[in-house]
Design a protein around this motif. Sequence first.
Motif, PDB file in Angstrom:
ATOM      1  N   TYR A 203       1.284  -0.910  -0.037  1.00  0.00           N
ATOM      2  CA  TYR A 203      -0.194   0.095  -0.091  1.00  0.00           C
ATOM      3  C   TYR A 203       0.717   1.341  -0.167  1.00  0.00           C
ATOM      4  O   TYR A 203       0.344   2.027  -0.469  1.00  0.00           O
ATOM      5  N   GLU A 204       1.612   1.092   0.510  1.00  0.00           N
ATOM      6  CA  GLU A 204       2.997   2.811   1.363  1.00  0.00           C
ATOM      7  C   GLU A 204       3.604   2.814  -0.789  1.00  0.00           C
ATOM      8  O   GLU A 204       3.638   4.434  -1.336  1.00  0.00           O
ATOM      9  N   SER A 205       3.957   1.623  -1.483  1.00  0.00           N
ATOM     10  CA  SER A 205       4.150   1.907  -2.193  1.00  0.00           C
ATOM     11  C   SER A 205       3.344   2.766  -3.628  1.00  0.00           C
ATOM     12  O   SER A 205       2.926   2.866  -4.400  1.00  0.00           O
ATOM     13  N   ALA A 206       2.046   1.371  -3.509  1.00  0.00           N
ATOM     14  CA  ALA A 206       1.096   2.394  -4.455  1.00  0.00           C
ATOM     15  C   ALA A 206       0.585   3.804  -3.998  1.00  0.00           C
ATOM     16  O   ALA A 206       0.128   4.569  -5.058  1.00  0.00           O
ATOM     17  N   LYS A 207       0.519   4.585  -2.853  1.00  0.00           N
ATOM     18  CA  LYS A 207       0.289   5.263  -2.882  1.00  0.00           C
ATOM     19  C   LYS A 207       1.673   6.449  -3.217  1.00  0.00           C
ATOM     20  O   LYS A 207       1.422   7.726  -3.722  1.00  0.00           O
ATOM     21  N   GLU A 209       3.380   6.134  -5.831  1.00  0.00           N
ATOM     22  CA  GLU A 209       3.627   5.340  -7.543  1.00  0.00           C
ATOM     23  C   GLU A 209       1.397   6.553  -7.700  1.00  0.00           C
ATOM     24  O   GLU A 209       1.766   7.081  -8.734  1.00  0.00           O
ATOM     25  N   GLY A 210       1.178   7.122  -6.441  1.00  0.00           N
ATOM     26  CA  GLY A 210      -0.189   7.771  -7.209  1.00  0.00           C
ATOM     27  C   GLY A 210      -1.607   7.370  -6.400  1.00  0.00           C
ATOM     28  O   GLY A 210      -2.018   7.528  -7.330  1.00  0.00           O
ATOM     29  N   SER A 212      -4.988   5.354  -6.421  1.00  0.00           N
ATOM     30  CA  SER A 212      -6.335   5.826  -5.830  1.00  0.00           C
ATOM     31  C   SER A 212      -6.507   5.106  -5.149  1.00  0.00           C
ATOM     32  O   SER A 212      -6.352   3.603  -4.832  1.00  0.00           O
ATOM     33  N   LYS A 213      -7.892   4.881  -4.186  1.00  0.00           N
ATOM     34  CA  LYS A 213      -8.163   3.993  -3.386  1.00  0.00           C
ATOM     35  C   LYS A 213      -8.626   2.925  -3.853  1.00  0.00           C
ATOM     36  O   LYS A 213      -8.255   1.277  -3.461  1.00  0.00           O
ATOM     37  N   GLU A 216      -5.834   0.624  -4.928  1.00  0.00           N
ATOM     38  CA  GLU A 216      -5.528  -0.301  -4.133  1.00  0.00           C
ATOM     39  C   GLU A 216      -6.060  -1.467  -3.791  1.00  0.00           C
ATOM     40  O   GLU A 216      -5.885  -2.543  -4.073  1.00  0.00           O
TER      41      GLU A 216
END
Length: 307
Positions: A203-207, A209-210, A212-213, A216
């Motif tokens: 989840y940290e990597s996804a955030k 990269e920008g 969205s919820k 994710e």
Amino acid sequence: ALYERSMDMQATTVTKQARKQKKWLVYFFVLPAFLLHFVFIALPSLATVFYSFFDWNGIGQATFIGVQNYQEMFQDPEFYVALQNNFKWIAIFITVPVALGLLMALWVSKLKKSQMFFRTIYFLPYIIAAAMAGRIWCSYLNPYFGINSVFKAIGLTELGKTLWLGNKEIALYSVAFVDLWHFWGFVMVMFLGALQQVEPTLYESAKVEGASKWQEFTNITIPSIMPTLTFIVITIIMWSFLTFDYVWVMTGGGPGNASELISTLVYRNAYSFYRTGYASTICVFQTLLSVLAYAILQVVKKRGWDV
């Protein structure tokens, strides 16, 4: 050198003997469970298949009639009503409790201090005995008191006249609602355990990269909990073919077979009509449906569902 070789051979022999002893020791500990399973599950299952070819009332002499029970089953209108209701039941339970359980698990997993409280509250209905919960809900859904009196008191007169368990159109769904109330907490706890195994770094990597919820959820959460989701779906489908308690306690399959399921049809034929042979035939078909559902989901799983 000969002495060392001799000692090695002796050690190897002793090791092999020890392994054999351990192997038999394992069988010894497994034997009680195997005997219980064989006596109370395997033998009755084989007897069910055997008696499906007989005309038998469960007490007297059984008469061999071949496949007549199977022919009657496929010509029985009540059987098709029960089968249709079972498929409706499956459609309800692989959608509503799964969606609700997953959404609530996502919400509860974000809580810090009160997580255990909500897990306990939502799971509590699952541990209540079905017979007791069913009788309590029968009182709630009684047309003369319970929730109908509440609806009338707040001005919803027409809704207060609803026969929740006496209307052929909604009786099955009323019982399903009660079973959903009992079951969805279990699904939530299963999903909650799966969510706790997801790596937070994803989840940290996804955030970073920008993402969205929603991205994710679809690209991290769902793939990570897919084994649990698959297990829940398979379990629900198999359990749905075996559903009995709430339906029998609340409606007995009525009114007019409107809430009849395969399991209640089996019970009625075996213990009300004393047609144990015919009931065994329906049991065999019920088992085949469960096995078929499991096999189909396993094939789907191997082809990429469980990624």
